[in-house]
Every structure is written in C-alpha cells, then in structure tokens.
Write a protein that holds these residues in place. Structure first.
Motif, mmCIF file in Angstrom:
data_model
loop_
_atom_site.group_PDB
_atom_site.id
_atom_site.type_symbol
_atom_site.label_atom_id
_atom_site.label_comp_id
_atom_site.label_asym_id
_atom_site.label_seq_id
_atom_site.Cartn_x
_atom_site.Cartn_y
_atom_site.Cartn_z
ATOM 1 N N VAL A 41 49.239 9.178 38.991
ATOM 2 C CA VAL A 41 50.632 9.456 39.366
ATOM 3 C C VAL A 41 51.578 8.745 38.409
ATOM 4 C CG1 VAL A 41 52.378 9.078 41.140
ATOM 5 C CG2 VAL A 41 50.112 9.891 41.787
ATOM 6 N N GLN A 42 51.270 7.494 38.115
ATOM 7 C CA GLN A 42 52.098 6.719 37.192
ATOM 8 C C GLN A 42 52.154 7.362 35.814
ATOM 9 O OE1 GLN A 42 51.721 2.256 36.909
ATOM 10 N NE2 GLN A 42 50.908 2.752 34.883
ATOM 11 N N LEU A 43 51.009 7.871 35.339
ATOM 12 C CA LEU A 43 50.937 8.453 34.005
ATOM 13 C C LEU A 43 51.552 9.845 33.964
ATOM 14 C CD1 LEU A 43 49.868 8.474 31.069
ATOM 15 C CD2 LEU A 43 47.691 9.299 31.967
ATOM 16 N N PHE A 44 51.156 10.722 34.892
ATOM 17 C CA PHE A 44 51.559 12.123 34.813
ATOM 18 C C PHE A 44 52.993 12.359 35.268
ATOM 19 C CE2 PHE A 44 46.833 13.190 35.328
ATOM 20 C CZ PHE A 44 46.672 13.283 33.968
ATOM 21 N N TRP A 45 53.410 11.668 36.319
ATOM 22 C CA TRP A 45 54.717 11.971 36.905
ATOM 23 C C TRP A 45 55.809 10.989 36.475
ATOM 24 C CZ3 TRP A 45 55.593 16.511 39.018
ATOM 25 C CH2 TRP A 45 54.500 17.247 39.472
ATOM 26 N N LEU A 46 55.453 9.748 36.224
ATOM 27 C CA LEU A 46 56.453 8.770 35.799
ATOM 28 C C LEU A 46 56.444 8.536 34.299
ATOM 29 C CD1 LEU A 46 55.983 6.122 38.659
ATOM 30 C CD2 LEU A 46 57.540 8.084 38.580
ATOM 31 N N GLY A 47 55.419 9.044 33.618
ATOM 32 C CA GLY A 47 55.345 8.881 32.174
ATOM 33 C C GLY A 47 55.058 7.467 31.729
ATOM 34 N N VAL A 48 54.488 6.657 32.617
ATOM 35 C CA VAL A 48 54.180 5.266 32.305
ATOM 36 C C VAL A 48 52.683 5.143 32.080
ATOM 37 C CG1 VAL A 48 54.278 2.875 33.086
ATOM 38 C CG2 VAL A 48 56.124 4.471 33.689
ATOM 39 N N GLY A 49 52.287 4.908 30.833
ATOM 40 C CA GLY A 49 50.873 4.817 30.512
ATOM 41 C C GLY A 49 50.372 3.414 30.285
ATOM 42 N N GLU A 50 51.289 2.417 30.301
ATOM 43 C CA GLU A 50 50.861 1.044 30.056
ATOM 44 C C GLU A 50 50.151 0.466 31.276
ATOM 45 O OE1 GLU A 50 53.944 2.083 29.718
ATOM 46 O OE2 GLU A 50 54.370 2.046 27.567
ATOM 47 N N LEU A 51 49.010 -0.139 31.020
ATOM 48 C CA LEU A 51 48.235 -0.770 32.086
ATOM 49 C C LEU A 51 47.768 -2.131 31.582
ATOM 50 C CD1 LEU A 51 47.342 0.113 34.947
ATOM 51 C CD2 LEU A 51 45.127 0.689 33.979
ATOM 52 N N PRO A 52 48.234 -3.222 32.189
ATOM 53 C CA PRO A 52 47.813 -4.555 31.736
ATOM 54 C C PRO A 52 46.297 -4.722 31.819
ATOM 55 C CG PRO A 52 49.683 -4.713 33.230
ATOM 56 C CD PRO A 52 49.217 -3.284 33.280
ATOM 57 N N PHE A 53 45.786 -5.619 30.993
ATOM 58 C CA PHE A 53 44.338 -5.810 30.909
ATOM 59 C C PHE A 53 43.735 -6.136 32.270
ATOM 60 C CE2 PHE A 53 40.707 -8.639 30.632
ATOM 61 C CZ PHE A 53 39.852 -7.911 29.820
ATOM 62 N N ASN A 54 44.366 -7.042 33.016
ATOM 63 C CA ASN A 54 43.782 -7.459 34.295
ATOM 64 C C ASN A 54 43.717 -6.297 35.285
ATOM 65 O OD1 ASN A 54 43.397 -10.113 33.476
ATOM 66 N ND2 ASN A 54 45.449 -10.738 34.115
ATOM 67 N N LEU A 55 44.747 -5.437 35.287
ATOM 68 C CA LEU A 55 44.707 -4.277 36.169
ATOM 69 C C LEU A 55 43.654 -3.278 35.706
ATOM 70 C CD1 LEU A 55 48.478 -3.537 36.946
ATOM 71 C CD2 LEU A 55 46.758 -4.574 38.430
ATOM 72 N N SER A 56 43.483 -3.153 34.384
ATOM 73 C CA SER A 56 42.451 -2.257 33.858
ATOM 74 C C SER A 56 41.066 -2.739 34.273
ATOM 75 C CB SER A 56 42.538 -2.179 32.333
ATOM 76 O OG SER A 56 43.802 -1.717 31.920
#
Length: 320
Positions: A84-99
């Motif tokens: 949802v964050q990537l497709f609809w909000l256009g936010v692709g950044e994901l911090p290392f710890n969350l990844s």
C-alpha cells in the motif's frame, strides 16, 4: 570473517521499486493485487470465525485449519502495508531494521505454515491408519502443545537470519527490485561483505526439503492404508477427507519451491518474473485455502449456511 557493524546496517535504507518499468502504472497494477488481498482477508477471517464460534468444529483437524488461516493472515499482514505504501502513496523507502523485521515475519509465518501442513498430514495419518485411537492420540492437551511448538520452532529457525544481516555492510541506499523485502538472498546480494557462508542460503531449502520428505512419507503410508480398504466406496470416502489438505499442500509448496529455486539459481531471470513468483507464493495460497476448505469440508459449509440463514430470517419475517 565478516566483522559485525550494526551501525552501518542500521542506517541503510532499501528503496523498493515494485514492478520495473511500470512505476507510472503502479496504481492500476495494484488494483488486482489489492482485491486478492481483500478476498484473502475476508476468506481466512470467515474460516477462523466459524471454527472459533462453533464447538462442533473444535476438533484437531479444524484446530489445525485455524492455525493455517492465522498464518495466512500473518503473511498478509507482513506484506500488504508495504505494498500500500509503495503502490498508493509512492513511498518506496524502507529502513534496514524494518526490512529485516519484514523478512523475519514473512519467513517465520512461512515456517509456521510448513509445520501446520505437516501436523495436518499427521492428523490424517492417525485418522486413517488408526481411527480407534484417534481421540486418545490427538487430545486437547496434545493440541495445546503442538501450536506453540510450531511457533517456537519457526522463530528459532528464522532468528539467525536478521541477526546475521546486521553483520553485513550495505550501501546507504540499496535498491532491491521488489515490492517488499522477501528473500534473504535477494537482500544479501546487495551487501558489500563476503556472503558465501550466509545462513539464509541453506536453511529455507533444508526446511522445505525435510518437510516435503515428511509429507511424502506420511501420504505413502496413508495411500497404502487406503488401498487396503475393502470397498471402492470406502477408498473414495477416505481419500475425500484428504483432498482439501492435498490441495493446500500443492497450492503452498509449488509456488514457494519455484520462487526459492528461481532466486537461488535463476541469475538471468528477468526481475518482473521474480516479483510475479513472489506474489504467487505469498498471495495465492491465502486466497485459495479458504475456498478449498469451504468447498471440500461439509461441516464448514453447513456452519456457514446456518449463519447466513439465521441472518436472513428477520428480513423474511419483516417482508411478510
């Protein structure tokens, strides 16, 4: 020997790209994916609700099914927010710890599903091979131990993965071609460090192979017991009790095996193929499992129809 540098890893960021070349069309691409996720959530939630609210479904087979639906919901919860964050909000950044946390939960719920499918095979094995002792073998106290044992095993098997990721050196911004962080190897290949002995390269295959061998051995014994039955009707009826479980095994194991093998050995496979395989692996089984069990399990069908009829009765009375 790789020296552990958690500060470098901790401040790294993964930039998820989604489907390569389709960035401008991500909204449209995500529509069918979101619909699949909604169907998966509704289907698994309904199955879980039916089992939890009906005492007649508190048998080992249905308890295992509730564990399977819970793990499917866990897989959804581990991936859907990122999409949802990537497709609809256009936010692709994901911090290392969350990844690292996302990979941990995806693999942990996958290992839980491995364990539950194996436990369901044992349930069918006991029910067919030794039905007179079924109730004494799969007691409520035994079932109360199986679930936590599967969960603890999944956590312990998967725990070294994110810990060892902390020991690798990553660039400040890494760009995995994916919609979420899934395979450890896809992330490890982005590291600067030597990754030849990385834990994640083998543990997934080991779990997959061992569980596959155990499932195969269980069903060899089950099919031998079925063949030994006296009448064709008894054989068909007995196989019918296993049909939903066999479908669940095929739906889950085939996509994960193809996806894992492609990531491990398919160096020349286009990125969009990896992404599509990952989608099948994580999204298709949670959608099909509720459908399979609703179609093949008479007790669940009857319980669902009873609830639907009970909800429709007041409207019928008002119309009259």
């Amino acid at each position: 020997m790789v020296s552990c540098n958690t500060s470098t890893s901790g401040y790294s960021t993964f930039l998820l790209t989604g489907f390569p070349g389709l960035g401008a069309s991500h909204h449209w691409v995500s529509i069918p994916i979101n619909l699949i996720c909604v169907v998966s959530i509704l289907g698994n939630s309904i199955i879980l609700f039916l089992i939890c609210t009906d005492p007649a479904l508190h048998e080992p087979m249905y308890i295992f099914l509730s564990m399977l639906t819970a793990s499917d919901l866990g897989l959804w919860a581990s991936t859907f927010p990122t999409m949802v964050q990537l497709f609809w909000l256009g936010v692709g950044e994901l911090p290392f710890n969350l990844s690292a946390a996302q990979m941990f939960f995806i693999h942990a719920f996958t290992y839980v599903e491995f364990g539950v499918l194996l436990a369901m095979a044992f349930d069918r094995f006991v029910a067919i091979r030794d039905p007179l002792h079924y109730a004494s073998v799969l007691t409520h106290s035994a079932m109360a131990k199986v679930g936590p044992a599967i969960l603890v095993g999944a956590v312990l098997l998967n725990l070294p993965g994110p810990i060892l990721l902390q020991c690798l050196l990553f660039p400040q911004i890494s760009v995995p071609s994916h919609c979420y962080c899934l395979h450890y190897m896809a992330v490890v290949t982005l590291a600067y460090s030597d990754t030849t002995t990385y834990y994640g390269t083998g543990i997934g295959f080991l779990v997959l192979i061992l569980d596959s061998l155990d499932l195969t051995a269980s069903y060899v014994v089950i099919f031998r017991a079925v063949i030994g039955l006296t009448t064709p009707e008894a054989r068909l009826q007995t196989l019918g009790t296993c049909s939903s479980h066999i479908c669940a095994i095929l739906v889950f194991y085939i996509p994960i095996a193809v996806s894992s093998l492609t990531h491990r050995f398919g160096n020349h496979v286009p990125p969009h193929i990896h992404i599509l395989l990952a989608k099948f692996y994580l999204l298709i089984p949670p959608v099909l499992n509720p459908i399979v069990y609703a179609v093949h399990t008479k007790q669940i069908q009857e319980r669902l129809l009873h609830i639907l009829k009970s909800g429709a009765q007041p409207k019928d009375k008002l119309s009259k």
